[in-house]
Design a protein around this motif. Structure first.
Motif, PDB file in Angstrom:
ATOM      1  N   UNK A  87      -0.728  -3.954  -8.942  1.00 42.34           N
ATOM      2  CA  UNK A  87       0.051  -3.456  -7.810  1.00 42.34           C
ATOM      3  C   UNK A  87      -0.557  -3.992  -6.513  1.00 42.34           C
ATOM      4  N   UNK A  88      -1.877  -3.876  -6.387  1.00 44.41           N
ATOM      5  CA  UNK A  88      -2.599  -4.454  -5.247  1.00 44.41           C
ATOM      6  C   UNK A  88      -3.070  -5.826  -5.699  1.00 44.41           C
ATOM      7  N   UNK A  89      -2.591  -6.867  -5.013  1.00 39.61           N
ATOM      8  CA  UNK A  89      -2.900  -8.232  -5.436  1.00 39.61           C
ATOM      9  C   UNK A  89      -3.881  -8.945  -4.512  1.00 39.61           C
ATOM     10  N   UNK A  90      -4.252  -8.327  -3.420  1.00 37.41           N
ATOM     11  CA  UNK A  90      -5.202  -8.948  -2.513  1.00 37.41           C
ATOM     12  C   UNK A  90      -5.571  -7.999  -1.396  1.00 37.41           C
ATOM     13  N   UNK A  91      -6.673  -8.278  -0.763  1.00 44.20           N
ATOM     14  CA  UNK A  91      -7.102  -7.419   0.336  1.00 44.20           C
ATOM     15  C   UNK A  91      -7.481  -8.213   1.579  1.00 44.20           C
ATOM     16  N   UNK A  92      -7.359  -9.510   1.513  1.00 43.99           N
ATOM     17  CA  UNK A  92      -7.750 -10.333   2.649  1.00 43.99           C
ATOM     18  C   UNK A  92      -6.715 -10.334   3.749  1.00 43.99           C
ATOM     19  N   UNK A  93      -7.037 -10.950   4.867  1.00 47.59           N
ATOM     20  CA  UNK A  93      -6.077 -11.011   5.979  1.00 47.59           C
ATOM     21  C   UNK A  93      -4.950 -11.996   5.684  1.00 47.59           C
TER      22      UNK A  93
ATOM     23  N   UNK B 138      -0.374   0.242   6.547  1.00 49.63           N
ATOM     24  CA  UNK B 138      -0.250   0.643   7.951  1.00 49.63           C
ATOM     25  C   UNK B 138      -1.587   0.624   8.694  1.00 49.63           C
ATOM     26  N   UNK B 139      -2.693   0.844   7.979  1.00 52.45           N
ATOM     27  CA  UNK B 139      -4.020   0.872   8.606  1.00 52.45           C
ATOM     28  C   UNK B 139      -4.997   0.047   7.762  1.00 52.45           C
ATOM     29  N   UNK B 140      -4.801  -1.267   7.686  1.00 51.22           N
ATOM     30  CA  UNK B 140      -5.576  -2.083   6.750  1.00 51.22           C
ATOM     31  C   UNK B 140      -7.072  -2.182   7.057  1.00 51.22           C
ATOM     32  N   UNK B 141      -7.488  -1.881   8.251  1.00 54.83           N
ATOM     33  CA  UNK B 141      -8.896  -2.038   8.600  1.00 54.83           C
ATOM     34  C   UNK B 141      -9.663  -0.714   8.583  1.00 54.83           C
ATOM     35  N   UNK B 142      -9.092   0.307   7.984  1.00 55.79           N
ATOM     36  CA  UNK B 142      -9.718   1.619   7.905  1.00 55.79           C
ATOM     37  C   UNK B 142     -10.648   1.660   6.692  1.00 55.79           C
TER      38      UNK B 142
END
Length: 177
Positions: free
Chosen positions: A48-54, A16-20
Motif C-alpha cells: 500500500x505504501x510504496x515509497x517515502x522519499x520526496x 497531508x503531513x509528510x514531514x511529521x
C-alpha cells in the motif's frame, strides 16, 4: 489488500503531513507508537505504501519537457525492451498498455532536441517497431492520492457500518457463511 478506518487515517496523515514524526502521528491519531509502527510496517509489506522519499520536479532538475512515448514492440520482445527502457535515465515511468502500442513511457528532457535524441535511442532497441510521441503542454491535475484515499475511507466506513448492524442480528443457522 484490505485497509480499515485506522489505516486510512494513517495514510491520510502521511499524505497531508509528510514531514511529521511517527511520535506525532501516533499522538494525533490517539494510538500507541508501537501500534502505528506495526500498521506502517504492514502497509509497506502489503504494497500500500510504496515509497517515502520526496517527489522531485524534473523541470527543477533541468528537464522541463515532458512527453508520453507509445512504443510498438515486436511480439516476444516486451521484456527485453522493457529492460532496455529501464536503462534510459530520461524515462521516469513505463507501462504495458492496450490500444495504440505495447508500452507507454513517460519521458523527460532538457528541450525538444534532447527529447528527439532520447526517442532516437529508443528506436534503436532490438524489438522496437515504431514510436509515437505526445508532448505535454501543461500539467492540469498533479499526481494526487488524497481524493482516492477519501473514497476508500468512505467505503471502509460503509462496510464497517454494515458489519456492526449485522452483528446485532442473530447469527444465521449455517454459521453466517
Amino acid at each position: 489488500m484490505a485497509v480499515d478506518a485506522l489505516d486510512t487515517r494513517i495514510l491520510r496523515l502521511l499524505l497531508e503531513q509528510p514531514r511529521t514524526s511517527a511520535r506525532e502521528y501516533a499522538r494525533l491519531l490517539g494510538i500507541a507508537r508501537g501500534t502505528l509502527q506495526a500498521r506502517l510496517d504492514r502497509l509497506e509489506r502489503d504494497g500500500v505504501i510504496t515509497g517515502t522519499g520526496p517527489r522531485l520536479s524534473p523541470a527543477a532538475l533541468g528537464h522541463p519537457v515532458l512527453a508520453f512515448v507509445h512504443i510498438e514492440v515486436t511480439q516476444g520482445h516486451l521484456d527485453p525492451v522493457s529492460d532496455a527502457l529501464a536503462e534510459v535515465p530520461e524515462i521516469i515511468e513505463a507501462f504495458s498498455i492496450t490500444g495504440g502500442g505495447d508500452l507507454m513511457a513517460r519521458v523527460v528532457a532538457r528541450d525538444a532536441a534532447h527529447l528527439e535524441d532520447v526517442i532516437q535511442r529508443l528506436v534503436q532497441f532490438p524489438g522496437v517497431v515504431r514510436t509515437r510521441t505526445e508532448m505535454a503542454l501543461r500539467e492540469r491535475v498533479p499526481y494526487r492520492m488524497t481524493g482516492l484515499l477519501r473514497a476508500v475511507e468512505q467505503d471502509v466506513r460503509r462496510k464497517d457500518t454494515g458489519r456492526s448492524r449485522g452483528r446485532s442480528a442473530a447469527p444465521a443457522a449455517d454459521g453466517g457463511v
